[in-house]
Design a protein around this motif. Structure first.
Motif, PDB file in Angstrom:
ATOM      1  N   HIS A  11      -5.125  -5.449   0.254  1.00 36.79           N
ATOM      2  CA  HIS A  11      -5.466  -4.048   0.492  1.00 36.79           C
ATOM      3  C   HIS A  11      -6.705  -3.706  -0.323  1.00 36.79           C
ATOM      4  N   LYS A  64       4.629   1.436   1.617  1.00 37.04           N
ATOM      5  CA  LYS A  64       4.850   0.450   2.688  1.00 37.04           C
ATOM      6  C   LYS A  64       4.396  -0.943   2.250  1.00 37.04           C
ATOM      7  N   SER A 117       4.518  -3.227   9.191  1.00 33.92           N
ATOM      8  CA  SER A 117       4.777  -2.530   7.929  1.00 33.92           C
ATOM      9  C   SER A 117       6.279  -2.376   7.744  1.00 33.92           C
ATOM     10  N   ASP A 134       8.873   0.039   5.431  1.00 30.80           N
ATOM     11  CA  ASP A 134       8.990   1.184   4.530  1.00 30.80           C
ATOM     12  C   ASP A 134       9.894   0.822   3.352  1.00 30.80           C
ATOM     13  N   TYR A 155       3.018  -4.407   3.864  1.00 29.26           N
ATOM     14  CA  TYR A 155       2.357  -4.910   5.068  1.00 29.26           C
ATOM     15  C   TYR A 155       2.484  -6.435   5.077  1.00 29.26           C
ATOM     16  N   ASP A 179      -9.627   1.721   1.932  1.00 30.44           N
ATOM     17  CA  ASP A 179      -8.228   1.932   2.329  1.00 30.44           C
ATOM     18  C   ASP A 179      -7.910   1.185   3.622  1.00 30.44           C
ATOM     19  N   THR A 180      -8.247  -0.091   3.629  1.00 30.06           N
ATOM     20  CA  THR A 180      -7.975  -0.939   4.783  1.00 30.06           C
ATOM     21  C   THR A 180      -7.141  -2.142   4.350  1.00 30.06           C
ATOM     22  N   ASP A 238      -7.011  -0.393   9.845  1.00 30.18           N
ATOM     23  CA  ASP A 238      -6.799   0.944   9.300  1.00 30.18           C
ATOM     24  C   ASP A 238      -5.300   1.227   9.387  1.00 30.18           C
ATOM     25  N   PRO A 239      -4.585   1.253   8.268  1.00 29.74           N
ATOM     26  CA  PRO A 239      -3.130   1.382   8.326  1.00 29.74           C
ATOM     27  C   PRO A 239      -2.644   2.743   8.803  1.00 29.74           C
ATOM     28  N   ASP A 240      -3.489   3.762   8.753  1.00 29.87           N
ATOM     29  CA  ASP A 240      -3.085   5.093   9.207  1.00 29.87           C
ATOM     30  C   ASP A 240      -3.207   5.238  10.721  1.00 29.87           C
ATOM     31  N   THR A 241      -4.279   4.717  11.283  1.00 31.67           N
ATOM     32  CA  THR A 241      -4.505   4.878  12.719  1.00 31.67           C
ATOM     33  C   THR A 241      -4.070   3.666  13.530  1.00 31.67           C
ATOM     34  N   ARG A 247       0.881  -1.175   0.000  1.00 29.92           N
ATOM     35  CA  ARG A 247       0.000   0.000   0.000  1.00 29.92           C
ATOM     36  C   ARG A 247       0.907   1.209   0.000  1.00 29.92           C
TER      37      ARG A 247
END
Length: 666
Positions: free
Chosen positions: A447, A408, A421, A423, A410, A452-453, A473-476, A405
């Motif tokens: 993904h 990154k 994750s 980078d 995962y 966007d999960t 949720d990859p952001d939170t 995604r």
């Protein structure tokens, strides 16, 4: 590739400058996008071992030396390490025994009468290593290919007691005579004797599926139950008149006669190793954190001794040497913990001279025109497609599945059930949390670009049936877990249909494999990602118990079954009708590329196919050396796919317009 080069590659850190350079691996996609098929060019190019390792399983200490056995490479390596210099002083390999299959490691070790004894997998064999001469001998086979010698202990008189799977039996081996005894059924329906300890009269046995601690009279064979745990009893140790055992994170402390049982939840993760000091103080380690704790009979809690000497590790063995505690890390390391100061030192066994070897590949992911990510044991090997260089990124487990995604990667890890994750620019590894809910085997990850999960399909270990779908949720980092989403089935696969807003789930009625199933047929379920619930469920083929993989394409859902050899279907999810079906040589993962569906399979020597109205054979001879499931990663704009041939990384032409590629046996 020379062994010395492999060893050097293994010790590179994630951010180090690679020490080995090979020709660039990729062919620009644009140059191939419109090219006519060229079926006369070499169809296969190999690039050396896809993943190398120094991982260990069995480990012990004897008279100033440590002895460890490798995990993964063939043949397995047994190494002697001088505890004073912390260097490998001798190594030997375990020869292939007469039974079908080859040993790939040794979980069980014990020392008796001047010899180190080693029990192997996936052939359940017994070997000896002479501590004076370094000579290795094959002694006995305890079953067919696919079995394990999980545990072994030497009684005070030198007699060995071994626990095996999948027969779930205790065995006796007398080194002086070679005599073998197989004890009777310990508990009906048990397949795994996971831990063994022995004294002058009795063998003490930990069972995985039934989660029991048993005592077996060495002479009569009479069996007594000492304790019932909540989870697999994976560690057993003795001190005086007491037996210590670990059942997951529960500590069991009981007299050998079964009285005065003390049992409590330690709250420290899964207890994986014990060592008892002369004064009765018990040291123990837990995973997934890797921390060190202590306990004494009469206490109802454990006390933390030190932070993890090797974070996130499984500890294969603990040994006390004076005021130092010596631990063996499964990824291929040893640590020394000074108990008075609580400071520790870690030594990478490859740096100490342990030979690295090619292992089975866990997973593979292509970042086009940039890098190939290859999951191994406690590491991800990164092959830079622009320079041909490679490096290793350390992770705390086996990446069973990976997805990209943005910038990154995962990955879902076994056995912790952690999602991480990586980078793509810096190789930074970040933990995003653990699935929990008894989920240790994350089999598939995708993904969904609409929500966007990150979606993960997982299964439990041992005597449990219920798998789970995880939505991250990859952001939170918020993780929603839906256990038992297909009732009484674990999940082997998933496939996102973003147009319909659903993820299709493929079930397995056997769950963790340790308890009788309640269903006879594996289901497909459609899970609505907005409503967060199953909207329909069907059982396409009666008495087919396990889906291996699913992939949606052009309105059809393609599926490969696992346990019915080679069965595949193409299902219309709108009507539930099967449009196409057939048989392959085995099972593997599906891949959609250039408007077509491809798969590669185990068995039959390793084959690749295109699936449409029927299966078209594209390649043979890929081998059966994947650890999880055979996978293909296609270069954009071409029919060249990254995979493995044997245990080597390879690029194979899988152009349906060309005759099938026939790869000769090595």
């Amino acid at each position: 590739m020379p062994r010395t080069c492999l060893a050097l590659l293994m010790v590179l850190t994630a951010l180090s400058i690679p020490a080995l350079s090979i020709p660039a691996l990729s062919i620009p996609a644009a140059a191939q996008a419109t090219a006519a098929p060229n079926c006369d060019t070499p169809a296969v190019t190999t690039y050396g071992p896809a993943s190398v390792t120094g991982a260990i399983v069995g480990a012990t200490v004897h008279e100033g030396h440590a002895y460890v056995v490798s995990r993964g490479p063939k043949p397995p390596v047994v190494a002697e390490i001088d505890l004073a210099t912390r260097k490998v002083t001798r190594t030997a390999t375990l020869p292939d025994g007469p039974a079908a299959g080859e040993p790939e490691g040794g979980w069980a070790t014990a020392v008796a009468g001047g010899k180190l004894y080693i029990g192997t997998y996936p052939v359940p064999d017994l070997y000896s290593y002479d501590l004076a001469t370094g000579q290795v001998a094959h002694l006995h086979s305890f079953g067919a290919n696919g079995g394990f010698v999980w545990s072994m202990a030497a009684a005070p008189d030198g007699t060995l007691y071994l626990g095996t799977s999948s027969d779930g039996r205790l065995w006796e081996y007398v080194p002086s005579t070679g005599a073998i005894r197989r004890y009777g059924v310990l508990v009906q329906g048990e397949h795994y004797v996971r831990a063994v300890a022995a004294d002058e009269t009795t063998a003490y046995v930990g069972l995985l599926e039934k989660a029991k601690l048993m005592a077996v009279d060495r002479v009569s064979g009479a069996v007594r139950e000492l304790a019932q745990g909540p989870a697999a009893v994976g560690t057993v140790s003795l001190h005086g008149d007491r037996v210590l055992a670990a059942s997951g994170s529960t500590l069991i402390d009981v007299r050998k006669d079964g009285t005065d049982r003390r049992q409590f939840e330690a709250g420290v993760g899964i207890i994986d190793a014990f060592e008892v000091a002369p004064d009765g103080l018990v040291y123990l380690t837990s995973r997934p954190d890797g921390a060190v704790y202590s306990y004494r009979t009469g206490q109802d809690a454990v006390t933390k001794v030190a932070d993890p000497p090797s974070r996130g590790e499984e500890t294969r063995a603990l040994k006390l040497a004076g005021q130092q505690l010596i631990g063996f890390a499964g990824s291929g390391g040893m640590w020394w913990l000074d108990l008075p100061s609580r400071t520790s030192e870690f030594v990478d066994l490859i740096e100490a001279g342990f030979p690295a070897g090619a292992e089975r590949t866990q997973s593979m992911l292509l970042v086009p025109n940039r890098a190939l990510y290859i999951g191994g044991h406690f590491a991800v090997e990164v092959r830079d497609l622009r320079t041909g260089k490679q490096r290793r990124v350390r992770v705390v487990g086996e990446p069973k599945a990976m997805v990209r995604r943005g910038d990154k990667i995962y990955a879902a890890l076994y056995p912790s059930g952690q999602i991480i994750s990586i980078d793509v620019h810096t190789d930074e590894v970040r933990g995003l949390g653990y699935i929990g809910h008894d989920q240790s085997r994350p089999w598939d990850i995708e993904h969904d670009p609409v929500t966007d999960t990150i979606l993960v399909a997982s299964a439990p270990t041992g005597a449990k049936l219920k798998g789970a779908l995880t939505v991250l949720d990859p952001d939170t980092g918020k993780m929603d877990v839906y256990p038992d989403v297909i009732p009484d089935q674990s999940l082997m696969s998933l496939s996102v249909d973003s147009k319909r807003g659903v993820v299709y789930l493929g079930g397995d009625v056997l769950g963790g494999g340790g308890t009788p199933p309640t269903k006879t047929t594996a289901s497909i379920a459609a899970f609505d990602l907005k409503q967060r619930k199953v909207v329909w469920q069907i059982d396409p083929l009666p008495n087919h118990r396990t889906f291996q993989d699913l992939k949606v394409h052009n309105g059809l859902l393609y599926a490969v079954y696992k346990r019915v050899l080679g069965a595949w279907i193409a299902l219309d999810p709108a009507t539930g009708t099967i449009k196409h079906q057939g048989l392959l040589s085995g099972h593997g993962e599906l891949q959609v590329h250039k408007g077509r569906v491809f798969t590669s399979t185990y068995f039959g020597g390793g084959n690749a196919y295109e699936l449409g109205s029927q299966a078209k054979l594209l390649a043979t001879g890929l081998g059966d050396e994947w650890h999880t499931n055979p996978q293909l990663q296609f270069e954009p704009g071409s029919f060249d796919a990254w995979t493995i041939v044997g245990r080597d990384l390879a690029k194979v032409r899988l152009d349906p317009r060309c005759p099938p590629v026939q790869i000769p046996s090595p």
